[in-house]
Design a protein around this motif. Sequence first.
Motif, PDB file in Angstrom:
ATOM      1  N   ARG A   1      -0.119   3.801   4.107  1.00  0.00           N
ATOM      2  CA  ARG A   1      -0.479   3.794   2.725  1.00  0.00           C
ATOM      3  C   ARG A   1       0.410   1.874   2.704  1.00  0.00           C
ATOM      4  NH1 ARG A   1      -3.671   5.366  -0.943  1.00  0.00           N
ATOM      5  NH2 ARG A   1      -3.445   4.814  -3.345  1.00  0.00           N
ATOM      6  N   ILE A   2      -0.725   1.365   2.396  1.00  0.00           N
ATOM      7  CA  ILE A   2      -0.392  -0.087   1.544  1.00  0.00           C
ATOM      8  C   ILE A   2      -0.830  -0.405   0.500  1.00  0.00           C
ATOM      9  CG2 ILE A   2      -0.474  -2.633   2.180  1.00  0.00           C
ATOM     10  CD1 ILE A   2      -0.823  -2.303   4.781  1.00  0.00           C
ATOM     11  N   GLU A   3       0.244  -0.036  -0.712  1.00  0.00           N
ATOM     12  CA  GLU A   3      -0.703  -0.514  -2.206  1.00  0.00           C
ATOM     13  C   GLU A   3       0.124  -2.584  -2.583  1.00  0.00           C
ATOM     14  OE1 GLU A   3      -0.120   3.726  -3.533  1.00  0.00           O
ATOM     15  OE2 GLU A   3       1.494   2.867  -3.692  1.00  0.00           O
ATOM     16  N   VAL A   4      -1.367  -2.821  -3.112  1.00  0.00           N
ATOM     17  CA  VAL A   4      -0.578  -4.127  -4.071  1.00  0.00           C
ATOM     18  C   VAL A   4      -0.854  -3.328  -5.585  1.00  0.00           C
ATOM     19  CG1 VAL A   4      -1.027  -6.264  -4.067  1.00  0.00           C
ATOM     20  CG2 VAL A   4      -1.231  -5.625  -1.867  1.00  0.00           C
ATOM     21  N   THR A   5       0.020  -4.243  -6.365  1.00  0.00           N
ATOM     22  CA  THR A   5      -0.441  -3.830  -7.891  1.00  0.00           C
ATOM     23  C   THR A   5       0.336  -5.013  -8.463  1.00  0.00           C
ATOM     24  OG1 THR A   5       1.172  -1.597  -7.424  1.00  0.00           O
ATOM     25  CG2 THR A   5       0.784  -2.567 -10.128  1.00  0.00           C
TER      26      THR A   5
ATOM     27  N   LEU B   1     -11.718  -8.022   2.739  1.00  0.00           N
ATOM     28  CA  LEU B   1     -12.474  -7.212   4.176  1.00  0.00           C
ATOM     29  C   LEU B   1     -12.251  -6.954   5.318  1.00  0.00           C
ATOM     30  CD1 LEU B   1     -14.731 -11.294   4.602  1.00  0.00           C
ATOM     31  CD2 LEU B   1     -15.553  -8.753   3.555  1.00  0.00           C
ATOM     32  N   LEU B   2     -10.460  -7.506   5.836  1.00  0.00           N
ATOM     33  CA  LEU B   2      -9.984  -6.369   7.210  1.00  0.00           C
ATOM     34  C   LEU B   2      -9.273  -5.044   6.488  1.00  0.00           C
ATOM     35  CD1 LEU B   2      -7.185  -9.421   7.632  1.00  0.00           C
ATOM     36  CD2 LEU B   2      -8.918  -7.651   9.122  1.00  0.00           C
ATOM     37  N   VAL B   3      -8.803  -4.706   5.055  1.00  0.00           N
ATOM     38  CA  VAL B   3      -8.647  -3.356   4.396  1.00  0.00           C
ATOM     39  C   VAL B   3      -9.825  -3.198   4.545  1.00  0.00           C
ATOM     40  CG1 VAL B   3      -7.632  -2.680   2.292  1.00  0.00           C
ATOM     41  CG2 VAL B   3      -7.538  -4.190   3.033  1.00  0.00           C
TER      42      VAL B   3
END
Length: 79
Positions: free
Chosen positions: A29-33, A57-59
């Motif tokens: 899991r990759i999260e950006v806050t 688009l990649l995500v």
Amino acid sequence: MRHGHVPGRGFRLRLTIEADAGTGSTTIRIEVTDTRTERVPALASPAPDAEADRGLLLVAALATRWGTTPRVAAPGKTV
């Protein structure tokens, strides 16, 4: 990370890896806050020769499900 860095606004990148011993599968899991509350990310349609604007688009292509979560402790969202 480039998109998330706005002068004067903080952001956080979080990576978690979780293994399920029962199934042998692994979840990444990759999260950006960020602290921006005024908009939710939208998929763009960059020109074929554009050098940027393909992150979401990649995500979307690689993730089975994704979304945004409001931050509880401060203004902003997590994608």
